[in-house]
Enzyme design. Sequence first.
Site, mmCIF file in Angstrom:
data_model
loop_
_atom_site.group_PDB
_atom_site.id
_atom_site.type_symbol
_atom_site.label_atom_id
_atom_site.label_comp_id
_atom_site.label_asym_id
_atom_site.label_seq_id
_atom_site.Cartn_x
_atom_site.Cartn_y
_atom_site.Cartn_z
ATOM 1 N N MET A 1 -68.722 83.818 101.327
ATOM 2 C CA MET A 1 -67.611 82.877 101.443
ATOM 3 C C MET A 1 -67.967 81.438 101.040
ATOM 4 O O MET A 1 -67.396 80.487 101.559
ATOM 5 C CB MET A 1 -67.058 82.900 102.882
ATOM 6 C CG MET A 1 -66.551 84.266 103.307
ATOM 7 S SD MET A 1 -65.330 84.962 102.172
ATOM 8 C CE MET A 1 -63.913 83.938 102.598
ATOM 9 N N GLY B 1 -69.048 93.531 104.929
ATOM 10 C CA GLY B 1 -69.997 94.216 104.048
ATOM 11 C C GLY B 1 -69.566 95.594 103.600
ATOM 12 O O GLY B 1 -70.405 96.430 103.275
ATOM 13 N N ASN C 1 -69.354 88.780 91.049
ATOM 14 C CA ASN C 1 -68.510 88.618 92.231
ATOM 15 C C ASN C 1 -67.386 89.643 92.166
ATOM 16 O O ASN C 1 -66.978 90.062 91.087
ATOM 17 C CB ASN C 1 -67.902 87.209 92.246
ATOM 18 C CG ASN C 1 -67.049 86.962 93.477
ATOM 19 O OD1 ASN C 1 -67.415 87.367 94.589
ATOM 20 N ND2 ASN C 1 -65.903 86.328 93.304
ATOM 21 N N HIS D 1 -63.403 90.086 93.528
ATOM 22 C CA HIS D 1 -62.306 89.273 94.058
ATOM 23 C C HIS D 1 -61.062 90.159 94.223
ATOM 24 O O HIS D 1 -60.750 90.936 93.324
ATOM 25 C CB HIS D 1 -62.007 88.113 93.100
ATOM 26 C CG HIS D 1 -60.926 87.223 93.598
ATOM 27 N ND1 HIS D 1 -61.133 86.274 94.586
ATOM 28 C CD2 HIS D 1 -59.616 87.157 93.285
ATOM 29 C CE1 HIS D 1 -60.001 85.652 94.841
ATOM 30 N NE2 HIS D 1 -59.059 86.162 94.062
HETATM 31 C C1 GRF Z 1 -63.549 91.676 99.503
HETATM 32 O O1 GRF Z 1 -62.161 91.864 99.585
HETATM 33 C C2 GRF Z 1 -63.934 90.916 98.264
HETATM 34 O O2 GRF Z 1 -63.037 91.109 97.214
HETATM 35 C C3 GRF Z 1 -63.878 89.478 98.730
HETATM 36 O O3 GRF Z 1 -64.321 89.514 100.052
HETATM 37 C C4 GRF Z 1 -64.041 90.787 100.631
HETATM 38 C C5 GRF Z 1 -65.322 91.278 101.232
HETATM 39 O O4 GRF Z 1 -65.166 92.438 101.979
HETATM 40 N N1 GRF Z 1 -64.668 88.643 97.859
HETATM 41 P P1 GRF Z 1 -66.445 93.190 102.531
HETATM 42 O O5 GRF Z 1 -67.285 92.188 103.325
HETATM 43 O O6 GRF Z 1 -67.189 93.732 101.349
HETATM 44 O O7 GRF Z 1 -65.909 94.278 103.408
#
Ligand code: GRF
Length: 203
Positions: A92, A12, A109, A111
Amino acid sequence: MLKIGVLISGNGSNLQALIDEVKAGRLPAEIALVLSDNPEAYGLKRAAAAAIPARFLPPGPKRTVLSPEAEAAYADAFKQAGVELVCLAGFMRVIKAGLLAAFPGRILNIHPSLLPSFPGLAAWKQALDYGVRYTGCTVHLVEAGVDTGPIILQAVVPVEANDTPETLLNRIHREEHRIYPEAVRLFAESRVRLDGRRAVVTD
Ligand code: GRF
């Protein structure tokens, strides 16, 4: 004030970036609800620490998608909280018709690559293994594919000769934490419109 809902599965840190920008008064939005498909997600603690409503909602039996029933429950929870824009932040699972229909053109989203290069899992490692000199991160609107959809913002991150997956990912994360709140700000200010599949940002 734009009400946003955030979907998480883990750490997060992008949720935290949104929380921090809202708190600092730089993002005219309210995080109305955080939902997680993982009861252990650290992001749930981050939300609680910021007094943001947050909860685990059971995802159903499959690992890569929400069950149709679960997706309906997620959509209902966001609707009840008055959510207008949904932000995937390390969620996920692939989003299917239930949420897409409930929030058409209103799901973002982030990525960790320069899409359309390296969709899917561990995109920073894919980029390192491929040998590209530049990678980065992308904020895009979510549609039915995996990591496809109109691109809102991107940031470039150079790949250094001595990078490991960890050092590269750290550098990408720093850019994510900058452009995700920036992309949400564009929506909060109604500055994004679609021209075919191109998202156009207006002044
Ligand atoms: C990030 O690198 C995002 O690009 C991908 O998942 C990761 C999430 O990281 N979709 P976090 O949970 O926000 O630290």
